[in-house]
Enzyme design. Structure first.
Site, PDB file in Angstrom:
ATOM      1  N   ASN A   9      -3.061  -7.598  -6.340  1.00  0.00           N
ATOM      2  CA  ASN A   9      -3.757  -7.656  -5.045  1.00  0.00           C
ATOM      3  C   ASN A   9      -4.194  -6.242  -4.676  1.00  0.00           C
ATOM      4  O   ASN A   9      -3.386  -5.436  -4.232  1.00  0.00           O
ATOM      5  CB  ASN A   9      -2.794  -8.236  -3.991  1.00  0.00           C
ATOM      6  N   LYS A  11      -6.062  -5.268  -2.354  1.00  0.00           N
ATOM      7  CA  LYS A  11      -6.265  -5.060  -0.901  1.00  0.00           C
ATOM      8  C   LYS A  11      -7.585  -4.323  -0.678  1.00  0.00           C
ATOM      9  O   LYS A  11      -8.538  -4.526  -1.435  1.00  0.00           O
ATOM     10  CB  LYS A  11      -5.069  -4.322  -0.288  1.00  0.00           C
ATOM     11  N   HIS A  98      -1.848 -14.029   3.564  1.00  0.00           N
ATOM     12  CA  HIS A  98      -1.103 -12.790   3.309  1.00  0.00           C
ATOM     13  C   HIS A  98      -0.551 -12.273   4.636  1.00  0.00           C
ATOM     14  O   HIS A  98      -1.196 -12.413   5.683  1.00  0.00           O
ATOM     15  CB  HIS A  98      -2.014 -11.743   2.661  1.00  0.00           C
ATOM     16  N   GLU A 100      -0.484  -9.503   5.921  1.00  0.00           N
ATOM     17  CA  GLU A 100      -1.402  -8.584   6.628  1.00  0.00           C
ATOM     18  C   GLU A 100      -2.466  -9.369   7.381  1.00  0.00           C
ATOM     19  O   GLU A 100      -2.909  -8.968   8.455  1.00  0.00           O
ATOM     20  CB  GLU A 100      -2.017  -7.592   5.618  1.00  0.00           C
ATOM     21  N   GLU A 170       6.614 -13.370  -0.117  1.00  0.00           N
ATOM     22  CA  GLU A 170       6.524 -11.921   0.084  1.00  0.00           C
ATOM     23  C   GLU A 170       7.249 -11.537   1.369  1.00  0.00           C
ATOM     24  O   GLU A 170       6.690 -11.634   2.467  1.00  0.00           O
ATOM     25  CB  GLU A 170       5.054 -11.500   0.210  1.00  0.00           C
ATOM     26  N   GLY A 176       4.820  -2.833   0.415  1.00  0.00           N
ATOM     27  CA  GLY A 176       4.333  -1.466   0.571  1.00  0.00           C
ATOM     28  C   GLY A 176       5.394  -0.488   1.040  1.00  0.00           C
ATOM     29  O   GLY A 176       5.082   0.642   1.402  1.00  0.00           O
ATOM     30  N   SER A 216       6.668  -4.616  -3.336  1.00  0.00           N
ATOM     31  CA  SER A 216       7.111  -3.438  -4.090  1.00  0.00           C
ATOM     32  C   SER A 216       7.519  -3.745  -5.526  1.00  0.00           C
ATOM     33  O   SER A 216       8.433  -3.111  -6.068  1.00  0.00           O
ATOM     34  CB  SER A 216       8.235  -2.707  -3.332  1.00  0.00           C
TER      35      SER A 216
END
Ligand code: PGA
Length: 253
Positions: A9, A11, A98, A100, A170, A176, A216
């Site tokens: 991904n 991003k 996701h 985010e 996730e 991250g 991660s």
């Protein structure tokens, strides 16, 4: 039987030139080195997908993914991208929900249910993301939350539709941050997700669904995480921006 998947991904990263370079390196290395039968997904920015299609081309088991799409097929939605647009340029997978997008774009369970329908209707595979924030885990409500995310956005699907979905667990606290869930934490949640799906549909359907871990993942921890019986691969952010690192992850099964 379910597929093992290494999904990168990207991003909102890479210029077109950088993205093409990255994709070329991954395709070349993966073609030469990844002998196991796994699927590799390059989940790139929209602007890159047409150019990447030419690079991915006929490469065996390497597919393009998008990071989002709109729930409508077309219309007055300035700035949005539709599922038919993605389908037409060879996109096979679309990431939905996701964390985010849930956090910064307020994507709700209902909206994600609708996007899932749209992606499936156009013959692509949704990579449906779920996962809890740290405070939810600290309150020991993470199973409840993940169950609700899956139930509210996916459980209206027929069995035939459901078996086409890929799920990515996730935990938000691991994305991250450099903090990975332990292999035990990942396996525990993946087994829970599979059981939740088995209870609603059937064990055989649940056993056919790929459940990826994200947060991660890197070459140094991939093998341990992928070792979980219910962990079928990874949705990889930061580490997917380096071709060597990402290919090592794909080789870690
Ligand atoms: P990360 O991101 O690997 O950089 O933690 C994973 C993701 O957000 O999909």
């Amino acid at each position: 039987m379910r597929r093992n998947i290494a999904a990168g991904n990207w991003k909102m990263n890479t210029s077109l030139e950088e993205g093409m370079q990255l994709a070329s390196e991954v395709v070349n290395m993966a073609t030469a080195e990844v002998v196991k039968d796994i699927d590799i997904l390059l989940i790139a920015p929209f602007t890159h997908l047409t150019s990447l299609q030419k690079i991915v081309g006929e490469a065996k088991n390497i597919f393009l993914g998008a990071q989002n799409c709109h729930e409508a097929d077309s219309g007055a939605y300035t700035g949005e991208i539709s599922a038919p647009m993605l389908k037409a340029i060879g996109v096979k997978y679309v990431v939905l929900g996701h964390s985010e997008r849930r956090e910064y774009f307020a994507e709700s369970h209902a909206l994600l249910a609708s996007k899932t329908d749209t992606v499936l209707r156009h013959g692509m595979t949704p990579v449906f993301c779920c996962g809890e924030k740290l405070e939810i885990r600290e309150q020991n409500k993470h199973f409840e939350l993940v169950e609700a995310q899956i139930r509210e956005s996916l459980f209206h699907l027929s069995a035939d539709q459901m078996k086409k979905v890929v799920i990515a667990y996730e935990p938000v606290w691991a994305i991250g941050t450099g903090v990975t869930a332990s292999a035990e934490q990942a396996q525990e949640m993946h087994a829970f997700i599979r059981k939740t799906i088995a209870n609603k549909y059937s064990q055989s359907l649940a056993d056919s669904i790929s459940i990826l871990y994200g947060g991660s993942v890197k070459a140094a921890n991939a093998n341990e995480i992928f070792g979980g019986a219910d962990v079928d691969g990874g949705l990889v952010g930061g580490a997917s921006l380096q071709s060597r690192e990402f290919v090592e992850i794909a080789k870690a099964f």
